[in-house]
Each structure stands twice: as C-alpha cells, then as structure tokens.
Scaffold this active site. Structure first.
Site, PDB file in Angstrom:
ATOM      1  N   PHE A 121     -11.706  64.319   4.128  1.00 30.22           N
ATOM      2  CA  PHE A 121     -12.124  62.922   4.264  1.00 30.22           C
ATOM      3  C   PHE A 121     -11.240  61.982   3.451  1.00 30.22           C
ATOM      4  O   PHE A 121     -11.188  60.774   3.730  1.00 30.22           O
ATOM      5  CB  PHE A 121     -13.591  62.759   3.848  1.00 30.22           C
ATOM      6  CG  PHE A 121     -13.828  62.606   2.375  1.00 30.22           C
ATOM      7  CD1 PHE A 121     -14.027  61.356   1.809  1.00 30.22           C
ATOM      8  CD2 PHE A 121     -13.872  63.716   1.551  1.00 30.22           C
ATOM      9  CE1 PHE A 121     -14.255  61.208   0.449  1.00 30.22           C
ATOM     10  CE2 PHE A 121     -14.100  63.588   0.195  1.00 30.22           C
ATOM     11  CZ  PHE A 121     -14.288  62.328  -0.359  1.00 30.22           C
ATOM     12  N   LYS A 122     -10.535  62.511   2.455  1.00 29.48           N
ATOM     13  CA  LYS A 122      -9.677  61.653   1.639  1.00 29.48           C
ATOM     14  C   LYS A 122      -8.596  60.969   2.479  1.00 29.48           C
ATOM     15  O   LYS A 122      -8.105  59.900   2.125  1.00 29.48           O
ATOM     16  CB  LYS A 122      -9.015  62.473   0.527  1.00 29.48           C
ATOM     17  CG  LYS A 122      -9.994  63.224  -0.390  1.00 29.48           C
ATOM     18  CD  LYS A 122     -10.814  62.297  -1.237  1.00 29.48           C
ATOM     19  CE  LYS A 122     -11.827  63.036  -2.097  1.00 29.48           C
ATOM     20  NZ  LYS A 122     -11.266  63.760  -3.221  1.00 29.48           N
TER      21      LYS A 122
END
Length: 479
Positions: free
Chosen positions: A120-121
């Site tokens: 998700f980063k």
C-alpha cells in the site's frame, strides 16, 4: 494552505516547503492550519471520478502552491493502470484500488497493493516521487532522502525515486528483520542514486536515527536532507484519497456510513482515515489492528502511551508492523488534546526521554470515543488461523498484515449497525511473505510474473550499527 508544527513552530510554510523539509525544525510534525471540510454536493460530484481525478480534487485542498493544471497532471501520471499493474484475477485494474467484496455489502477488501512493490505504500510514494521531481526541477535544487523502513516503505520509496537525477535515497532497515522478498526488492536495486543501510537493531533504532539527523539543523541544511517516511505530511495527504475511494466503492448513497479496519504500526495509515473523517467523510468507525507490538492497542484500551525499547520489540511474521514508537501518533494526540502544542511538547519530552504518558485521568480523554477509533491485537497463531479461514471461506489469499486486520475486523463487525459495510485495508500481497504463507497454507503464494526470480538477484547493502554519526558520515561521503 499554510502548515504548522504539532509543537508550535512559529513559521507557517506552504506545502512545497514542508514536502522538502519533512520534519519541522522544533521536532514536531506538520499539519495543515485548517482541515478542509467536504460538503454533500462535493461528495456527490466526486462519486464517479477515476482515481486520478479524485486524487486531484482532494490533494488540491491541501496543495495550493502548485498550479492546478500541474497538480492535475502529476496525479494523472501517478495513478495509471500501467503503474498499478498487479491487480489480481477478477479485479478491475482501471480502479487502481479495487474493492473486493468477501460478503457483499458487509465485508470487503480494499486492494491497495497493486503497485510496483506490492504494498500500500506505493499509493502515496509514487505520488511523492513525482512531487519531489516537480518541485526540485522548479527550484533547481537537489535533495538527499533519508528514510527508515520496517518492510515496505523502503522499497516503495526506492522504486518511486530510482533514476531521478535530483534525488538520492538513503534507506535504513533493520538487519535480518524483513522478509526475504522485502530485502530483495530493496537490496537488488542497482540504481546509482539508491543506497541501502542495514542497521543492526530494530526499526525503531533506524527511525530514531532519521529523527536525530533531521533534528541536526546544520547537517540537514548542508546536505539537503528530506524524508519520505509518513512523518512527511505529503504521505498522509495522498493516503486520505483511498478512504474516499473506498467509501464511494462501498456506500450506496452519500448518507450511508462505512467503517474501515486498518493494520498499522506507525499510525500513518489509520491517521489518514482520521483526517478523512475530520473532513466530513461518513466514516462510522476506524478499527486499528496491531500485532504483538501492541503499543497503540494499549493506548486505546488504557490511555497509556508507552513506547517499547528495541529489546522489548517483538520480531513477528507481520514485520512491517514491528514498531514500538508510532511517529504519526503525535499528530492524533495533537487533535485529542485540543490542538495544544504546549501539551504535545510536554508529552513528547517525556517520550523522547524514554518515558511514557498516561492520559486516562485527563479531561480531554473523555472525548476519545468521539474520534470513532477502536483497536485490537493479533498474534502469530491468529494470523495463521485467519489466513487459513479467509482462504477456505472466500477463496482469497491474504498477507499476514491484512490477516491481523481481518482478525480484528471480525471481532468488531458485530458491534456495527447492519447497514454499515466494513472494509479491511489490504496492505500487501501475499507474495512478499512466502514463509508465513507456506506455514499457513502449505504452499507458496503466487508471485507476479515480472517479479519472479527477484530473490536470486545480486544484492547491495551496507551493514552498520545503530549509530547516528556513522550514518551521517556515510551520507556525507556519498553526497
């Protein structure tokens, strides 16, 4: 839009300045002076926007010193199906972050890990890479990014910054504490502007080094040090977008509420949800999930914030959450104590000295339920059981961090109104954690074709003790 520090720094810089500075000069974290509120008409107008268009609308509320056409172009170049190219079978890749219903209308997975590093980063870091490039080019400047990672931030930052001529990246990671896939993603990069440093300690040791270097004003200025950890407000602003996106995907009307369950260690991911809720997004509840490193769960249960020492921090099978000093928690406490920088400064003076604080007896603590945050803790045995149950019940394979969140989501689902969907934020793909997936399911997770063989590539990394001066000397030698 002007910004100020949680600890009261007097200057009021704009977005492009805090993008490059990261941490405020007084050691505090930047926040916007005012949180923009979103009316029902805007929600209605945004409901059917593509992800890039929604990102522009939200980010333009926080970024007022970049011309609108330029910001729109940055968003359009960032959020494309070519970059977020790892959608799973059955997902619509054009959605960037597709919602996968496990129980239609009730329980869903918001897929945030389709980017280049399967985490998700990427949702924020790809934007940061383009913002850095834009601002540095306009100013004719260069920057040296210093970051710390517990697993996914490092690779996401490096993939976003690799090859950019005005940026060098120095990324600290805890030696031997990440998965083999996570290490390979970072250490196999051969780009000349990427430098990996493995610290013989825990993530918190690496994070402390980043803060210490950032607080050395002379060194920071001389070597143009910036940060991409979630202490950089730009990361939070970018993450706010997917809460709105998830809401629109799940809610049948703008009057309906949605709940989110978020695995978190540094409090950045869930703080973005707090910001979205503060803006007026109809979020019924934010459910925080921790692993064995339960400093945040302890606070929401007891009012005591007690960061652990490195020797007390557990090495777990959800390594990106092996954090015992949650940097972004300072931003939330700032809101909790009525946005009083003097109180925050006093509390973090105790924390920075290795202590703790207890808010349970203070008047403003009674307002905590109004923030809509609840929490829970998941252990290794829970992760294994949850991965197995999700696979058996829904035919879906999830990673250990998402399993932590799913376990806590099941605990809290019954307390939600029947018409409130609960979305679990999927933070990574299972391919990154093969050992745990083999233990849970007895087989290897599927690895995207373009990432197969990654662990066999040559790796390049410097091994160092958790020593601030050693890291400074390394940076100075490379810049």
């Amino acid at each position: 839009m002007k910004y100020f520090s949680t600890r009261g720094y007097a200057a009021r810089p704009e977005f492009c300045d805090i993008l490059l500075d990261g941490l405020a000069p007084d050691g505090g974290l930047y926040l916007p002076e005012t949180v923009p509120t979103i009316c029902r008409d805007e929600l209605d107008a945004w409901r059917h926007l593509p992800y890039a268009g929604l990102a522009f609308e939200i980010l333009s509320k926080f970024i007022t010193d970049i011309p609108a056409d330029d910001l729109r172009d940055i968003c359009a170049r960032t959020y494309t199906a070519d970059i977020y190219c790892h959608a799973r079978a059955g997902d619509d890749p054009a959605q960037i972050a597709p919602l996968r219903w496990l129980e239609p209308g009730k329980l869903g997975l918001l897929a945030l890990s389709n980017g280049p590093t399967l985490a998700f980063k990427d949702m924020a870091m790809q934007l940061l890479g383009n913002l850095f490039e834009y601002v540095l080019e306009k100013r004719g400047e260069t920057i040296n990014i210093l970051g710390a990672t517990s697993g996914d931030t490092g690779s996401a930052a490096e993939y976003a910054m690799r090859g950019k001529s005005r940026v060098k990246v120095f990324m600290l990671s805890p030696h031997g504490k990440m998965s083999a896939f996570q290490r390979a993603q970072m250490y196999s990069l051969a780009d000349e502007n990427i430098f990996n440093i493995a610290v013989t300690g825990m993530f918190d040791d690496a994070q402390d080094i980043v803060k210490a270097v950032s607080n050395d004003a002379a060194f920071k200025a001389r070597h143009r040090i910036g940060v991409v950890n979630s202490i950089n407000w730009a990361r939070i602003a970018a993450q706010v977008v997917y809460y709105f996106h998830g809401y629109f995907a799940a809610a049948s009307s703008n009057a309906q509420q949605v709940a989110f369950c978020v695995p978190t260690g540094n409090f950045g991911n869930i703080f973005a949800g707090h910001v979205a809720r503060s803006m007026g997004l109809p979020i019924a509840r934010l459910v925080l999930a921790t692993n064995e490193n339960d400093v945040l769960d302890e606070f929401f249960r007891t009012g005591v914030y007690r960061p652990r020492k490195a020797s007390e921090t557990h090495v777990t099978s959800s390594p990106s959450m092996d954090i015992s000093k949650a940097s972004n928690f300072e931003r939330f406490v700032f809101d909790l104590v009525g946005r009083d920088p003097a109180t925050v400064t006093r509390l973090w003076k105790e924390v920075d000295a290795g202590g703790a604080f207890d808010l349970s007896g203070m008047p403003f603590f009674v307002h905590l339920p109004g923030f809509g945050l609840v929490s829970g803790k998941s252990m290794h045995v829970d992760r294994l059981a949850t991965i197995q149950e999700v696979h058996a019940r829904y035919g879906v394979t999830i990673d250990p961090h998402t399993a932590d969140a799913m376990k806590i989501a099941w605990q809290h689902a019954a307390s939600l109104p029947a018409d409130v969907p609960l979305l679990v934020l999927e933070t990574a793909q299972a391919a990154k954690f093969a050992d745990t997936l083999r233990e849970a399911l007895g087989c290897d997770p599927e690895i995207p074709a373009d990432l197969q063989g990654l662990e066999a590539l040559p790796q390049r990394v410097e091994l160092m003790p958790p020593d601030v001066e050693a890291v400074k000397a390394f940076i100075a030698a490379k810049t």
